[in-house]
Motif scaffolding. Sequence first.
Motif, mmCIF file in Angstrom:
data_model
loop_
_atom_site.group_PDB
_atom_site.id
_atom_site.type_symbol
_atom_site.label_atom_id
_atom_site.label_comp_id
_atom_site.label_asym_id
_atom_site.label_seq_id
_atom_site.Cartn_x
_atom_site.Cartn_y
_atom_site.Cartn_z
ATOM 1 N N GLU B 93 2.550 -4.670 -10.911
ATOM 2 C CA GLU B 93 3.638 -3.728 -11.152
ATOM 3 C C GLU B 93 4.651 -4.315 -12.115
ATOM 4 O O GLU B 93 5.211 -3.628 -12.960
ATOM 5 N N LEU B 96 3.279 -3.906 -15.534
ATOM 6 C CA LEU B 96 3.420 -2.549 -16.042
ATOM 7 C C LEU B 96 4.856 -2.288 -16.497
ATOM 8 O O LEU B 96 5.087 -1.769 -17.596
ATOM 9 N N ALA B 97 5.808 -2.700 -15.650
ATOM 10 C CA ALA B 97 7.208 -2.463 -15.985
ATOM 11 C C ALA B 97 7.567 -3.186 -17.279
ATOM 12 O O ALA B 97 8.231 -2.629 -18.154
ATOM 13 N N ARG B 118 -4.316 2.811 -14.866
ATOM 14 C CA ARG B 118 -2.978 3.394 -14.998
ATOM 15 C C ARG B 118 -2.418 3.127 -16.382
ATOM 16 O O ARG B 118 -1.769 3.988 -16.968
ATOM 17 N N THR B 121 -4.118 5.538 -18.735
ATOM 18 C CA THR B 121 -3.595 6.908 -18.616
ATOM 19 C C THR B 121 -2.241 7.021 -19.320
ATOM 20 O O THR B 121 -1.925 8.049 -19.901
ATOM 21 N N GLN B 122 -1.459 5.970 -19.237
ATOM 22 C CA GLN B 122 -0.130 6.040 -19.833
ATOM 23 C C GLN B 122 -0.125 5.648 -21.306
ATOM 24 O O GLN B 122 0.937 5.472 -21.905
ATOM 25 N N ASN B 198 1.981 -8.381 -0.112
ATOM 26 C CA ASN B 198 3.122 -7.521 -0.352
ATOM 27 C C ASN B 198 2.779 -6.277 -1.160
ATOM 28 O O ASN B 198 3.459 -5.273 -1.083
ATOM 29 N N LYS B 200 1.314 -2.899 -2.440
ATOM 30 C CA LYS B 200 0.944 -1.675 -1.731
ATOM 31 C C LYS B 200 -0.566 -1.466 -1.608
ATOM 32 O O LYS B 200 -1.083 -1.230 -0.523
ATOM 33 N N GLU B 370 -3.187 12.780 -6.479
ATOM 34 C CA GLU B 370 -1.756 12.496 -6.499
ATOM 35 C C GLU B 370 -1.200 12.477 -5.076
ATOM 36 O O GLU B 370 -0.346 11.666 -4.746
ATOM 37 N N ARG B 373 -1.836 9.152 -3.551
ATOM 38 C CA ARG B 373 -0.921 8.129 -4.059
ATOM 39 C C ARG B 373 0.463 8.261 -3.454
ATOM 40 O O ARG B 373 1.102 7.280 -3.083
ATOM 41 N N CYS B 377 2.589 5.517 -1.196
ATOM 42 C CA CYS B 377 3.979 5.120 -1.453
ATOM 43 C C CYS B 377 4.816 5.325 -0.204
ATOM 44 O O CYS B 377 5.672 4.508 0.140
ATOM 45 N N ASP B 378 4.555 6.444 0.460
ATOM 46 C CA ASP B 378 5.326 6.780 1.640
ATOM 47 C C ASP B 378 5.081 5.778 2.768
ATOM 48 O O ASP B 378 6.005 5.345 3.450
ATOM 49 N N GLU B 380 4.090 2.725 2.331
ATOM 50 C CA GLU B 380 4.716 1.471 1.926
ATOM 51 C C GLU B 380 6.204 1.478 2.247
ATOM 52 O O GLU B 380 6.766 0.486 2.719
ATOM 53 N N LEU B 381 6.816 2.638 2.021
ATOM 54 C CA LEU B 381 8.249 2.748 2.301
ATOM 55 C C LEU B 381 8.521 2.560 3.792
ATOM 56 O O LEU B 381 9.511 1.946 4.178
ATOM 57 N N LYS B 384 8.468 -1.114 4.310
ATOM 58 C CA LYS B 384 9.519 -1.884 3.640
ATOM 59 C C LYS B 384 10.936 -1.481 4.041
ATOM 60 O O LYS B 384 11.887 -2.112 3.620
#
Lengths: 296, 385, 280
Positions: B93, B96-97, B118, B121-122, B198, B200, B370, B373, B377-378, B380-381, B384
């Motif tokens: 990540e 990517l950032a 990813r 795709t971007q 750590n 995801k 989607e 995915r 994320c949810d 993972e939240l 965390k």
Amino acid sequence: MLRRIAAFLHRHPGVYTSLMIGPSSAVLLFLVAVPTLIILYFSVLTRDSSGLIQQVLTLENYASLWDPRFFWVLVRSLALALGTTMLCFLVALPLAYWITMYGGRWKNLLIFLIILPSWTSYLVRVYAWVFLLRDNGLILNTLETVGILAPDHQVRLLFDWPAVLIVMVYSYLDFMLIPLYAALNRLDRPTLEAASDLGARPLRRLWSITLPMIRGGILAGSVLVFVPSIGEFLVPGLMGGNKVNMAGNLLDWAFLQTDNWPLGAAMAMVLTVIILAIIFIYLRSVGKQGTLERFS
Amino acid sequence: MIRKRILSRKFNRRQFLKSTAAVGVLASTLSSRHAFVGFAQSDMPSELLDAVAGESGELNIFNWSDYIDEDTVPQFEEEFGITVNYSTYEDNEELLAAVKADPGAFDLAVPTQDMMFRMRTQGLIQTLNTAWLTNTINLSAQFLKPEWDPNNEYFIPWQWGTTGLAYNSALIDDPRTAGWQLLFDGASDFSGRITMLNEKEELISSPLKFLGLSLNTDDLGEIGQTRDILLNQKPHVSAYLGAEVKPLLITEDVWAAHLWSGDTFQAQCPDEGGNENLEYVIPEQGAELWVDGQVLLTDAPNPATAQLWMNFSMRPSVNAQLTNYVFYATPNQASLDQNLVDEELVSNPSVFPTQDILDRLEFQLERTSEEARQLMCDIELDIKS
Amino acid sequence: MKFRSWTPKLLLIFGLLMYVFVYMPMVTLVIYSFNGPEDEERRVRFPWIYTTGEWHDFSLKWYKELFDDRDMKKAFQNSFTVALWSVTLSVLLGTMTAYTLYRRKFWGKGLFEQVLYIPLFMPGTIVGVSTLMFFRFIGLPRGFWTILLAHVAFSIPLVTLVILARMQRINWTLEEAAMDLGANQFTALRKVIFPLLRPGIFAAGLLAFPWSFNDFVITFFLHGPKYNTLPIMIYSMAGRSGAVSPVINSLGTLILVGSLMLIGLSFLLQGQRDQGKGKP
């Protein structure tokens, strides 16, 4: 030549003033105001399913912040940041007082010795704490050897909130100590001594005489500690084992981990507003006028 | 001829450990690396070299930290007269950032295969000139025309490995060490002594595998099941860490960890002060298999030089050197065929899994749903927050 | 009466404990910087293992490596350059700002003040992200300039605050007196006000320099691939191994010893000056 310029500026104080604050105004405009507007703009953009940002305005990002999990992280951040600020104050006040009253000619040296470690990298010191606080580390081992902790104790410091708190206090102690020391040092010693001679009890003397006199230092110190601690992400990540996450970690999560800049921007906006509100209320209630001049 | 001599001097880790004289051998291997200069230039097509000559003479590499032999960059710089700017990142990540934040800062990066999707795709990566990458023939069949890059036109494998379990065999004597049950069923028995990764994708893959499911599932119900498993485990998890867990495994503060193969071997490495009691297990239910590969970034200032480096990295000697240093597996069949990789690593099924183990492993592919995915994320939240 | 006899002792014990607290990580850092393989020439694959707990052998290996480490030297230089420029610029601009704020009235002063302190109220993460977006917007590639500008923007309010605090204790009639005596405002500023402000300026620099030198959070977002500062380098070295490389410990030790010596020296010099003047 210089004389002519001086005379000109004397006649036109407006020009003089502009020249004096022009550069810093420009810095503030471009590096604070404009970036904030950019964040604001990003916070209302849409992120499509492939992770690309579309120029479609939406309030979706703010809506998705309305989530109990974000709320609890925010509460935890506030609690830990306030805890850090208060602990820093409770620890820095006696220290600053001791140095001012009994430091004598070594006063400045004693202050310097506290600040000195901050000249070596913050990261190195934070990593050193990992090894001091771990289960088989120096601190718990010593406490066990001395007999304060039973051999079969279940005390854990690392990867929980105590470690986060300890290391945050460690990291930001300077920011509290320096303003407090400056404020105490400014008081004349006779005032402090007179108070004790009058038979004022120590705590009362502290409460009713000393503290009001160093209010500026307390204000400055608490703001300087509170703000960076609430945005901290390295210490909670490293010392809290990514379990005791704070608002800064969520920003990191949104911007870097899930690559969701609009959501991160919305978080940043909300967090900024909350911090500013807290500080505003704090300064209003403690300082008389509520303006930031009270700082000094 | 020269090459043969170097090969025969190649240091073997066990010998190195056992005899102090091996230090001398190592030193002479290092000094004789200059012998490489000149002989291998032929594996680079002249067209590629011409294109490189037209570029700045610099190369900006962005790679995982601790993921390269100390000599690899100097070797490349010396042979081709290129200055290498080598920067590192800690996770996909972050990569990517950074790439998005700074287009044109790097020529090539080394994402894991699922991150490569990813990035593609971007629009962050561009196609390679396959005619220049002559050393592709050295790759193992598994990495030649893989399903994530059927024409080998985006992704040149660097190293591969597995995500499994590291545990301390002196502290844990339990039949559950055979699989994921150690970290999930056994969590309460080893409360505060276990760590999870750590990231995801890794974090959610392990309960999926524990349940016997595919880690590429898009089924929301299946993914949803991992939430309870992870939340039940959470009170007992000491920390969610990346490779930072290595020192804590060595000092025995952590008894069992969800960790990558090579990192476990690094922490195990007794001749370096590691902990010999550490074991690495590929869980019986199966686990994640991954490969990190080099991609050419869209705004790369030196695309030809980047491909020169890629072709260089596929030399059997170079890739074997990486494996011998980082303890991950080489995707280079020629390195293995020419016996360039340390015997100890080749014969270790945790590094180079046997076919029946490989059958239980799975690559993470592009997650198309989607909703899936979002759900991850949810989850993972939940962990965390 | 009773109070006065035990308070100093209690405070002394507390003070000493605080020094232990502050220096505990430093001591481990110094100790581990000497922990290495017996054979200093031996190539070590994973140097971080030597900072994880076990004592191996006394070794100067890491100090030797420090001086051979090209990347480390570069990162140190970068950090130093950024910090030096950032302090110089922010002290200059901050002093000008503080002077104007304290002595002048101007249109929009209230607003200016509010905006001035905002960076102090913004967590570094937000400052980092928002300035990064801005630099991308204007197309300034990440590197020296992006770091420097952000550091200056953050340091100006800090410096201004410290200097404002000092200004409140200055007897401003001196400036007026100087100007009555025919000095122009520059001369008055330079000859009268500046010397009075010097302790404040010094204090501001002392705060801003280490801050900039060690800043990780903001720099994390703004550093370029070819421009690493020391904290960034330490972060990437430590991130994947979980422990700081002992080479970093040796650098930390040298910085500690260096600053101790610097401070010791300045106190010695000050002591002599004070003696020359007689009792302060």
